[in-house]
Design a protein around this motif. Structure first.
Motif, mmCIF file in Angstrom:
data_model
loop_
_atom_site.group_PDB
_atom_site.id
_atom_site.type_symbol
_atom_site.label_atom_id
_atom_site.label_comp_id
_atom_site.label_asym_id
_atom_site.label_seq_id
_atom_site.Cartn_x
_atom_site.Cartn_y
_atom_site.Cartn_z
ATOM 1 N N MET A 1 0.845 -1.180 0.000
ATOM 2 C CA MET A 1 0.000 0.000 0.000
ATOM 3 C C MET A 1 0.890 1.243 0.000
ATOM 4 S SD MET A 1 -3.102 1.138 2.525
ATOM 5 C CE MET A 1 -2.260 0.776 4.018
ATOM 6 N N ALA A 2 0.534 2.213 -0.824
ATOM 7 C CA ALA A 2 1.300 3.452 -0.955
ATOM 8 C C ALA A 2 0.421 4.637 -0.568
ATOM 9 C CB ALA A 2 1.806 3.606 -2.384
ATOM 10 N N THR A 3 1.059 5.776 -0.386
ATOM 11 C CA THR A 3 0.362 7.008 -0.024
ATOM 12 C C THR A 3 0.550 8.025 -1.140
ATOM 13 O OG1 THR A 3 0.733 6.608 2.329
ATOM 14 C CG2 THR A 3 0.226 8.863 1.678
ATOM 15 N N TYR A 4 -0.564 8.584 -1.616
ATOM 16 C CA TYR A 4 -0.538 9.539 -2.721
ATOM 17 C C TYR A 4 -1.186 10.852 -2.324
ATOM 18 C CZ TYR A 4 0.716 5.592 -5.612
ATOM 19 O OH TYR A 4 1.369 4.508 -6.145
ATOM 20 N N LEU A 5 -0.622 11.950 -2.819
ATOM 21 C CA LEU A 5 -1.207 13.276 -2.682
ATOM 22 C C LEU A 5 -1.633 13.725 -4.066
ATOM 23 C CD1 LEU A 5 -1.896 15.983 -1.365
ATOM 24 C CD2 LEU A 5 0.548 16.575 -1.505
ATOM 25 N N ILE A 6 -2.913 14.064 -4.206
ATOM 26 C CA ILE A 6 -3.448 14.514 -5.489
ATOM 27 C C ILE A 6 -3.922 15.948 -5.335
ATOM 28 C CG2 ILE A 6 -5.136 14.121 -7.313
ATOM 29 C CD1 ILE A 6 -5.192 11.186 -6.440
ATOM 30 N N ILE A 7 -3.276 16.847 -6.032
ATOM 31 C CA ILE A 7 -3.691 18.252 -6.019
ATOM 32 C C ILE A 7 -4.650 18.431 -7.180
ATOM 33 C CG2 ILE A 7 -2.913 20.640 -6.225
ATOM 34 C CD1 ILE A 7 -0.223 19.686 -5.028
ATOM 35 N N GLY A 8 -5.895 18.774 -6.852
ATOM 36 C CA GLY A 8 -6.944 18.872 -7.856
ATOM 37 C C GLY A 8 -7.663 17.546 -8.039
ATOM 38 N N GLY A 9 -7.930 16.853 -6.944
ATOM 39 C CA GLY A 9 -8.499 15.513 -7.046
ATOM 40 C C GLY A 9 -9.970 15.382 -6.731
ATOM 41 N N SER A 10 -10.711 16.486 -6.696
ATOM 42 C CA SER A 10 -12.123 16.365 -6.337
ATOM 43 C C SER A 10 -13.053 16.207 -7.539
ATOM 44 C CB SER A 10 -12.567 17.564 -5.487
ATOM 45 O OG SER A 10 -12.435 18.763 -6.217
ATOM 46 N N SER A 11 -12.520 16.374 -8.744
ATOM 47 C CA SER A 11 -13.352 16.185 -9.936
ATOM 48 C C SER A 11 -12.459 15.848 -11.128
ATOM 49 C CB SER A 11 -14.178 17.448 -10.231
ATOM 50 O OG SER A 11 -13.330 18.530 -10.549
ATOM 51 N N GLY A 12 -13.091 15.466 -12.209
ATOM 52 C CA GLY A 12 -12.388 15.203 -13.461
ATOM 53 C C GLY A 12 -11.376 14.075 -13.378
ATOM 54 N N ILE A 13 -10.251 14.266 -14.046
ATOM 55 C CA ILE A 13 -9.207 13.252 -14.094
ATOM 56 C C ILE A 13 -8.669 12.955 -12.701
ATOM 57 C CG2 ILE A 13 -6.868 12.764 -14.931
ATOM 58 C CD1 ILE A 13 -7.643 14.390 -17.459
ATOM 59 N N GLY A 14 -8.496 13.988 -11.896
ATOM 60 C CA GLY A 14 -7.997 13.791 -10.538
ATOM 61 C C GLY A 14 -8.910 12.895 -9.721
ATOM 62 N N ARG A 15 -10.214 13.111 -9.834
ATOM 63 C CA ARG A 15 -11.173 12.279 -9.098
ATOM 64 C C ARG A 15 -11.151 10.839 -9.596
ATOM 65 N NH1 ARG A 15 -15.766 11.827 -5.783
ATOM 66 N NH2 ARG A 15 -15.829 9.550 -5.578
ATOM 67 N N ALA A 16 -11.026 10.643 -10.898
ATOM 68 C CA ALA A 16 -10.930 9.287 -11.436
ATOM 69 C C ALA A 16 -9.700 8.578 -10.878
ATOM 70 C CB ALA A 16 -10.885 9.328 -12.961
ATOM 71 N N LEU A 17 -8.620 9.306 -10.740
ATOM 72 C CA LEU A 17 -7.408 8.736 -10.172
ATOM 73 C C LEU A 17 -7.599 8.397 -8.693
ATOM 74 C CD1 LEU A 17 -4.539 7.855 -10.599
ATOM 75 C CD2 LEU A 17 -3.806 10.208 -10.221
ATOM 76 N N VAL A 18 -8.299 9.255 -7.957
ATOM 77 C CA VAL A 18 -8.621 8.961 -6.553
ATOM 78 C C VAL A 18 -9.339 7.624 -6.464
ATOM 79 C CG1 VAL A 18 -10.101 9.638 -4.611
ATOM 80 C CG2 VAL A 18 -8.689 11.352 -5.737
ATOM 81 N N ASP A 19 -10.367 7.451 -7.270
ATOM 82 C CA ASP A 19 -11.141 6.207 -7.240
ATOM 83 C C ASP A 19 -10.274 5.000 -7.591
ATOM 84 O OD1 ASP A 19 -13.401 7.643 -6.525
ATOM 85 O OD2 ASP A 19 -14.146 7.788 -8.588
ATOM 86 N N GLN A 20 -9.412 5.139 -8.586
ATOM 87 C CA GLN A 20 -8.526 4.049 -8.997
ATOM 88 C C GLN A 20 -7.575 3.661 -7.857
ATOM 89 O OE1 GLN A 20 -8.291 2.326 -11.993
ATOM 90 N NE2 GLN A 20 -6.629 1.102 -11.159
ATOM 91 N N LEU A 21 -6.941 4.650 -7.261
ATOM 92 C CA LEU A 21 -5.978 4.366 -6.190
ATOM 93 C C LEU A 21 -6.656 3.763 -4.967
ATOM 94 C CD1 LEU A 21 -3.745 7.552 -6.534
ATOM 95 C CD2 LEU A 21 -3.114 5.194 -7.125
ATOM 96 N N LEU A 22 -7.835 4.272 -4.620
ATOM 97 C CA LEU A 22 -8.567 3.698 -3.485
ATOM 98 C C LEU A 22 -8.948 2.255 -3.759
ATOM 99 C CD1 LEU A 22 -10.927 6.623 -2.418
ATOM 100 C CD2 LEU A 22 -8.911 5.777 -1.191
ATOM 101 N N SER A 23 -9.362 1.958 -4.986
ATOM 102 C CA SER A 23 -9.759 0.586 -5.319
ATOM 103 C C SER A 23 -8.584 -0.379 -5.235
ATOM 104 C CB SER A 23 -10.396 0.524 -6.712
ATOM 105 O OG SER A 23 -9.411 0.654 -7.725
ATOM 106 N N GLU A 24 -7.367 0.151 -5.355
ATOM 107 C CA GLU A 24 -6.163 -0.663 -5.245
ATOM 108 C C GLU A 24 -5.647 -0.731 -3.803
ATOM 109 O OE1 GLU A 24 -3.422 1.019 -8.069
ATOM 110 O OE2 GLU A 24 -4.677 0.463 -9.771
ATOM 111 N N GLY A 25 -6.354 -0.063 -2.882
ATOM 112 C CA GLY A 25 -6.003 -0.137 -1.470
ATOM 113 C C GLY A 25 -5.005 0.895 -0.981
ATOM 114 N N HIS A 26 -4.761 1.930 -1.757
ATOM 115 C CA HIS A 26 -3.797 2.957 -1.372
ATOM 116 C C HIS A 26 -4.445 4.027 -0.487
ATOM 117 C CE1 HIS A 26 -0.937 1.222 -4.119
ATOM 118 N NE2 HIS A 26 -1.813 1.317 -5.110
ATOM 119 N N ASP A 27 -3.597 4.750 0.264
ATOM 120 C CA ASP A 27 -4.042 5.915 1.028
ATOM 121 C C ASP A 27 -3.970 7.124 0.108
ATOM 122 O OD1 ASP A 27 -4.417 4.542 3.446
ATOM 123 O OD2 ASP A 27 -2.295 4.754 3.966
#
Length: 76
Positions: A1-27
């Motif tokens: 499990m890894a930890t990621y910081l996403i600046i601009g992650g509440s919508s669009g591409i950033g939000r899609a990445l949030v969902d992807q990383l969470l589904s893989e079990g990352h923080d």
């Protein structure tokens, strides 16, 4: 499990990445202007990357493994 910081992650591409990383079990931490409908497991910090000059350094997660910078802007 890894930890990621996403600046601009509440919508669009950033939000899609949030969902992807969470589904893989990352923080995931998100810095964005609005929290919108982010999952409760996401650490959220209000931050406007376009309008603010200094990032909230005290909100940087310990030992981040990845940083994504994808804020959007509306200049219309």
């Amino acid at each position: 499990m890894a930890t990621y910081l996403i600046i601009g992650g509440s919508s669009g591409i950033g939000r899609a990445l949030v969902d992807q990383l969470l589904s893989e079990g990352h923080d995931v931490s998100v810095w964005a202007r609005e929290q919108l409908d982010l999952p409760a497991s996401v650490s959220f910090t209000t931050y406007d990357a376009i309008g603010e000059t200094e990032p909230p350094k005290d909100a940087i997660p310990q030992g981040i493994d990845g940083l994504v910078y994808c804020p959007g802007s509306n200049t219309a």
